[in-house]
Design a protein around this motif. Structure first.
Motif, PDB file in Angstrom:
ATOM      1  N   ASP A 129       0.811  -1.219   0.000  1.00  0.00           N
ATOM      2  CA  ASP A 129       0.000   0.000   0.000  1.00  0.00           C
ATOM      3  C   ASP A 129       0.844   1.268   0.000  1.00  0.00           C
ATOM      4  N   TRP A 130       2.148   1.119  -0.240  1.00  0.00           N
ATOM      5  CA  TRP A 130       3.062   2.241  -0.131  1.00  0.00           C
ATOM      6  C   TRP A 130       3.604   2.666  -1.503  1.00  0.00           C
ATOM      7  N   ASN A 175       0.936   6.533   1.636  1.00  0.00           N
ATOM      8  CA  ASN A 175       0.148   5.316   1.784  1.00  0.00           C
ATOM      9  C   ASN A 175      -1.114   5.513   0.959  1.00  0.00           C
ATOM     10  N   THR A 176      -1.313   4.641  -0.033  1.00  0.00           N
ATOM     11  CA  THR A 176      -2.354   4.888  -1.036  1.00  0.00           C
ATOM     12  C   THR A 176      -3.707   4.256  -0.719  1.00  0.00           C
ATOM     13  N   VAL A 177      -3.878   3.721   0.478  1.00  0.00           N
ATOM     14  CA  VAL A 177      -5.192   3.199   0.846  1.00  0.00           C
ATOM     15  C   VAL A 177      -6.199   4.345   0.789  1.00  0.00           C
ATOM     16  N   VAL A 230      -8.811   5.266   2.357  1.00  0.00           N
ATOM     17  CA  VAL A 230      -9.230   5.982   3.568  1.00  0.00           C
ATOM     18  C   VAL A 230      -8.075   6.755   4.185  1.00  0.00           C
ATOM     19  N   ARG A 231      -6.873   6.596   3.621  1.00  0.00           N
ATOM     20  CA  ARG A 231      -5.711   7.280   4.178  1.00  0.00           C
ATOM     21  C   ARG A 231      -5.240   8.414   3.269  1.00  0.00           C
ATOM     22  N   ASP A 232      -4.680   8.088   2.103  1.00  0.00           N
ATOM     23  CA  ASP A 232      -4.139   9.148   1.258  1.00  0.00           C
ATOM     24  C   ASP A 232      -4.144   8.744  -0.219  1.00  0.00           C
ATOM     25  N   THR A 285       0.166  13.638   1.414  1.00  0.00           N
ATOM     26  CA  THR A 285       0.872  13.795   2.681  1.00  0.00           C
ATOM     27  C   THR A 285       2.083  12.882   2.745  1.00  0.00           C
ATOM     28  N   ASN A 328       8.077   6.558   8.604  1.00  0.00           N
ATOM     29  CA  ASN A 328       7.941   5.182   8.111  1.00  0.00           C
ATOM     30  C   ASN A 328       9.166   4.776   7.293  1.00  0.00           C
TER      31      ASN A 328
END
Length: 448
Positions: free
Chosen positions: A375-376, A400-402, A404-406, A411, A417
């Motif tokens: 997911d990165w 992080n391409t999920v 619900v995240r980004d 960002t 990380n």
């Protein structure tokens, strides 16, 4: 046709510049001005991927699809004007050549873009016959452009060819033919499929549509039908044309033993008025953003691939080469690095088995732009929009391409990380070592 489950027929339809967010089954459809009922129905009959990734534009993706190898290896790194060296070298083995070796009948109907001289046309690269265009559709604007003359730039043609007999021009590919070509291609496909079934031959049909490449102009039967302009009208036509092919396969009685794949070659167009959308993702083709990498992908194989299934597991366009050869019991070339991994088991049990692919490196031309791992996403060069590059980053950006995240890659979280660099650098190191042992041909534009 083939009725042997170990030798399924293959129909591979590739849309041109179709973004992730255009289709109804991907959250678009009527919200984008045109319903896509036939494509949406196909999605309910098989597996829909949310995380299918391609290369940066037409030529790189098509070369990766045909060879199972990243374009940084094959030299097919970018679209090249007519008259310049381009296309797959003789040394590369295509998907059609490998299937032909396994006694498959093969045909190409549509946009090739992997060579426009004798020796590099589809009928020279494993296809028994072909009909379509050797390069791309923006050339249809040539004959109506200010100052154009065939003395300085070659006329574009729709062409046809047969293996062993060469290729020839059919007619000039102008704006009028741009509106007709997808209808012409479907008629070619229907006739060819009918003959293959009559002769009981296992077949591989590669049908790269011309829609939705600019100029995105619909057939007269679809002009004005959506009330949302020519782009939406063309979407409606694209959906209809795919439905024609699906219906013909089903009506011929070969549905059960035919693997039917529909995908796109890259993310959406960025130029108005033909600008498309990648839905929740940022970017268009010619960038390393998720909107460039992620495109629609649907695969149907009744009885083998479960219906009404979706997955966010990573699959790359090079994997389709390897997977089709595996599904058909065909030979995978062993004398060169093959980047595609076999996704057969994952496709057959997508809710039980994870994709064997964890990530990949993403190049544009000779530049490593990004690394995707799970997911990165790590960006070495920041270009969120075409021609809006800030150049090589001293400290890469990590997202992080999920969803619900980004999902829009806004960002940077590398500082928190840095552990992610370890698996990414391992992936990069292995690929760099492979590239060193398998140098690519020079850039075509530097050969003259």
């Amino acid at each position: 046709m083939s009725s042997d489950p170990n030798r399924p027929n293959i129909v591979l339809v590739l849309a041109d510049n179709l973004g992730w967010g255009e289709l109804g089954c991907y959250g678009g459809g009527i919200l984008r001005g045109a319903a896509t009922p036939r494509i949406d129905e196909l999605a309910t009959e098989g597996l829909l991927l949310h995380n299918f990734s391609v290369e940066s534009d037409c030529v790189p993706t098509r070369s990766a699809l045909m060879t199972g190898r990243h374009p940084i290896r094959t030299g097919c790194r970018q679209s090249v004007p007519a008259g310049f060296p381009q296309g797959l070298t003789e040394w590369e083995e295509t998907l059609a050549e490998c299937l032909k070796e396994n006694d498959y009948a093969t045909a190409h109907h549509g946009k090739w873009h992997l060579g426009d001289i004798p020796g590099r046309y589809p009928s020279d690269r494993g296809f028994d016959t072909w009909f379509g265009i050797p390069r791309t559709s923006d050339e249809t604007q040539f004959t109506s452009a200010i100052g154009y003359t065939p003395k300085v730039a070659e006329l574009p043609y729709i062409m046809k060819g047969t293996a062993g007999q060469g290729s020839e021009n059919v007619c000039i590919y102008d704006l009028d033919k741009r509106r007709l070509i997808d209808e012409m291609l479907v008629e070619q496909t229907k006739d060819w499929l009918t003959k293959r079934v009559e002769e009981q031959e296992a077949f591989f049909l590669y049908h790269p549509l011309v829609h939705l490449h600019f100029p995105t102009l619909p057939h007269k039967d679809f002009a004005g039908t959506t009330g949302q302009g020519e782009f939406a009208d063309s979407m409606a036509e694209m959906d209809y044309r795919l439905g024609q092919i699906i219906d013909h396969v089903d009506n011929l009685g070969v549905r059960e033993n035919t693997i039917f794949i529909f995908a796109s070659d890259n993310g959406p167009e960025f130029r108005p008025p033909y600008r498309g959308t990648a839905g929740p993702w940022s970017g268009t083709y010619h960038t390393a953003m998720e909107g460039s990498l992620r495109v629609p992908f649907i695969i149907r194989w009744p009885g083998r691939i479960p219906a009404s299934t979706t997955s966010n597991q990573i699959v790359h366009v090079t994997d389709i080469f390897t997977t089709i050869l595996s599904m058909t019991g065909s030979r995978v070339p062993s004398d060169r690095p093959i980047d595609g991994v076999d996704q057969t088991r994952f496709f057959e049990k997508p809710t039980e088995i994870k994709s064997p692919r964890t990530g990949f490196l993403f190049y544009i031309k000779e530049e490593l732009r990004a690394i995707k791992w799970k997911d990165w996403k790590l960006h070495y060069i920041w270009e969120p929009k075409v021609n809006k590059s800030s150049g090589r980053l001293e400290s890469p950006y990590l997202f992080n391409t999920v969803r619900v995240r980004d999902p829009k890659e806004e960002t940077d979280i590398l500082a928190y990380n840095t552990w992610v660099l370890q698996p990414m650098m391992k992936l990069k190191g292995e690929f760099d070592k492979s590239l060193k042992n398998d140098p690519a041909p020079p850039d075509p534009l530097k050969q003259l």
